[in-house]
Design a protein around this motif. Structure first.
Motif, PDB file in Angstrom:
ATOM      1  N   SER A   1      53.093  45.615  30.905  1.00  0.00           N
ATOM      2  CA  SER A   1      54.062  44.964  29.754  1.00  0.00           C
ATOM      3  C   SER A   1      55.393  44.825  30.261  1.00  0.00           C
ATOM      4  O   SER A   1      56.243  43.715  30.149  1.00  0.00           O
ATOM      5  N   ILE A   2      55.973  45.810  30.835  1.00  0.00           N
ATOM      6  CA  ILE A   2      57.245  45.980  31.463  1.00  0.00           C
ATOM      7  C   ILE A   2      57.308  44.994  32.568  1.00  0.00           C
ATOM      8  O   ILE A   2      58.143  44.203  32.972  1.00  0.00           O
ATOM      9  N   ARG A   3      56.226  45.137  33.506  1.00  0.00           N
ATOM     10  CA  ARG A   3      56.037  44.097  34.729  1.00  0.00           C
ATOM     11  C   ARG A   3      56.569  42.707  34.501  1.00  0.00           C
ATOM     12  O   ARG A   3      57.410  42.014  34.789  1.00  0.00           O
ATOM     13  N   LEU A   4      55.888  42.259  33.264  1.00  0.00           N
ATOM     14  CA  LEU A   4      55.651  40.889  33.075  1.00  0.00           C
ATOM     15  C   LEU A   4      57.128  40.660  32.144  1.00  0.00           C
ATOM     16  O   LEU A   4      57.723  39.444  32.421  1.00  0.00           O
ATOM     17  N   GLN A   5      57.797  41.428  31.681  1.00  0.00           N
ATOM     18  CA  GLN A   5      59.094  41.063  31.000  1.00  0.00           C
ATOM     19  C   GLN A   5      60.565  41.128  32.021  1.00  0.00           C
ATOM     20  O   GLN A   5      61.111  40.413  31.953  1.00  0.00           O
ATOM     21  N   VAL A   6      59.853  42.106  32.948  1.00  0.00           N
ATOM     22  CA  VAL A   6      61.246  42.136  34.084  1.00  0.00           C
ATOM     23  C   VAL A   6      60.967  40.986  34.698  1.00  0.00           C
ATOM     24  O   VAL A   6      61.817  40.148  35.268  1.00  0.00           O
ATOM     25  N   ASN A   7      59.952  40.529  35.291  1.00  0.00           N
ATOM     26  CA  ASN A   7      59.631  39.125  35.996  1.00  0.00           C
ATOM     27  C   ASN A   7      60.153  38.010  35.266  1.00  0.00           C
ATOM     28  O   ASN A   7      60.882  37.150  35.738  1.00  0.00           O
TER      29      ASN A   7
ATOM     30  N   SER B   1      55.746  59.198  38.180  1.00  0.00           N
ATOM     31  CA  SER B   1      56.445  58.342  38.969  1.00  0.00           C
ATOM     32  C   SER B   1      55.758  57.225  39.363  1.00  0.00           C
ATOM     33  O   SER B   1      54.694  57.334  39.785  1.00  0.00           O
ATOM     34  N   GLY B   2      56.449  56.042  39.382  1.00  0.00           N
ATOM     35  CA  GLY B   2      55.747  54.822  39.583  1.00  0.00           C
ATOM     36  C   GLY B   2      56.854  53.662  40.133  1.00  0.00           C
ATOM     37  O   GLY B   2      58.162  53.943  40.164  1.00  0.00           O
ATOM     38  N   TRP B   3      56.311  52.752  40.886  1.00  0.00           N
ATOM     39  CA  TRP B   3      56.955  51.615  41.787  1.00  0.00           C
ATOM     40  C   TRP B   3      56.363  50.187  41.303  1.00  0.00           C
ATOM     41  O   TRP B   3      55.160  50.120  41.733  1.00  0.00           O
ATOM     42  N   PHE B   4      57.132  49.328  40.917  1.00  0.00           N
ATOM     43  CA  PHE B   4      56.764  47.848  40.659  1.00  0.00           C
ATOM     44  C   PHE B   4      57.039  47.164  42.271  1.00  0.00           C
ATOM     45  O   PHE B   4      58.195  47.412  42.705  1.00  0.00           O
ATOM     46  N   ARG B   5      55.996  46.716  42.566  1.00  0.00           N
ATOM     47  CA  ARG B   5      55.927  46.036  43.955  1.00  0.00           C
ATOM     48  C   ARG B   5      55.886  44.758  44.187  1.00  0.00           C
ATOM     49  O   ARG B   5      55.397  43.970  43.303  1.00  0.00           O
ATOM     50  N   ARG B   6      56.594  44.052  45.041  1.00  0.00           N
ATOM     51  CA  ARG B   6      56.321  42.759  45.543  1.00  0.00           C
ATOM     52  C   ARG B   6      55.126  42.834  46.573  1.00  0.00           C
ATOM     53  O   ARG B   6      54.552  43.905  46.965  1.00  0.00           O
ATOM     54  N   ASN B   7      54.639  41.582  46.777  1.00  0.00           N
ATOM     55  CA  ASN B   7      53.374  41.568  47.629  1.00  0.00           C
ATOM     56  C   ASN B   7      53.933  41.152  48.726  1.00  0.00           C
ATOM     57  O   ASN B   7      54.515  39.790  48.850  1.00  0.00           O
ATOM     58  N   ILE B   8      53.888  41.840  49.747  1.00  0.00           N
ATOM     59  CA  ILE B   8      54.575  41.450  51.096  1.00  0.00           C
ATOM     60  C   ILE B   8      53.250  41.222  52.085  1.00  0.00           C
ATOM     61  O   ILE B   8      53.561  41.098  53.279  1.00  0.00           O
ATOM     62  N   ASP B   9      51.964  41.195  51.672  1.00  0.00           N
ATOM     63  CA  ASP B   9      50.905  40.702  52.612  1.00  0.00           C
ATOM     64  C   ASP B   9      51.031  39.269  52.956  1.00  0.00           C
ATOM     65  O   ASP B   9      50.827  38.514  52.030  1.00  0.00           O
ATOM     66  N   ALA B  10      51.253  39.257  54.150  1.00  0.00           N
ATOM     67  CA  ALA B  10      51.309  37.679  54.684  1.00  0.00           C
ATOM     68  C   ALA B  10      50.235  37.110  54.597  1.00  0.00           C
ATOM     69  O   ALA B  10      49.941  35.781  54.505  1.00  0.00           O
TER      70      ALA B  10
END
Length: 210
Positions: A91-97, A197-206
């Motif tokens: 839910s945080i991921r969606l709100q931050v996005n 501890s956690g990390w919200f990540r970008r998708n960097i897989d080309a």
């Protein structure tokens, strides 16, 4: 039973929304993010696990006792309490996005245990050569933590290396900060200290772009 949707609460000072504080300062402490029951359930979940390993540093995960002495085990979401926590972080991921157009694609997290005397020297969460980790989260699972127990998270201002804030690991509180922008460290703990501890990540897989 379906989990209730999560909304970042107003700040305890009543002066701004937590997302506004994250925007203005780059970090935010959300007090009481987890209710005491869920905090206890997550701590007991961590204590039951037997896959703990000495935490590593860098992309190769090598251990270095001079840099960090905590132990970790990754969340896999298979237990109900882990699934509940990960649902809230989604839910945080969606709100931050929605608010920051951050392009956060996924979330990864581990339990962290700092035994007495354990620490983590100043570092950044963004791994060298990679900008995948965008937003760091730390949620504390400690019961009745006192200032004398140590284990504070110290966040530094990257511009002048001054201390930005020093946060006591009080159970149920959540810290968010931008991974690339803030060097930080964990001071030695004087009693067992637990967190997620956690990390919200970008998708960097080309090969699999957004």
């Amino acid at each position: 039973m379906a989990q209730p949707s999560f909304t970042l609460p107003a700040s305890s000072a009543g002066t701004s929304d937590h997302l506004e504080r994250l925007s203005a300062k780059g970090w935010v402490v959300i007090e009481g993010f987890l209710e005491p029951t869920l905090t206890t359930q997550l701590r007991l979940e961590a204590l039951r696990l037997d896959a703990w390993t000495d935490a590593g540093i860098g992309s190769d995960g090598q251990t270095n006792q001079k840099v960090r002495r905590d132990r970790t085990v990754w969340l896999d979401g298979t237990s109900p309490v882990q699934a509940q926590y990960l649902s809230r972080m989604e839910s945080i991921r969606l709100q931050v996005n929605q608010t920051f157009f951050a392009g956060l694609f996924e979330y990864e997290a581990h339990f962290a245990h700092y035994p007495v005397g354990a620490f983590y020297r100043k570092h950044r969460d963004a791994l060298r050569g990679s900008d995948a980790r965008v937003l760091t989260s730390v949620c504390y699972l400690n019961e009745q933590w006192q200032p004398s127990d140590g284990g504070e998270l110290v966040i530094y201002n990257d511009a002048d290396n001054a201390v930005e804030t020093q946060i006591h690991p009080v159970g149920g509180n959540l810290v968010l900060f931008w991974s690339e922008d803030f060097p930080h460290e964990v001071l030695p703990a004087r009693r067992d200290r637990f967190s997620v501890s956690g990390w919200f990540r970008r998708n960097i897989d080309a090969a699999n772009p957004l």
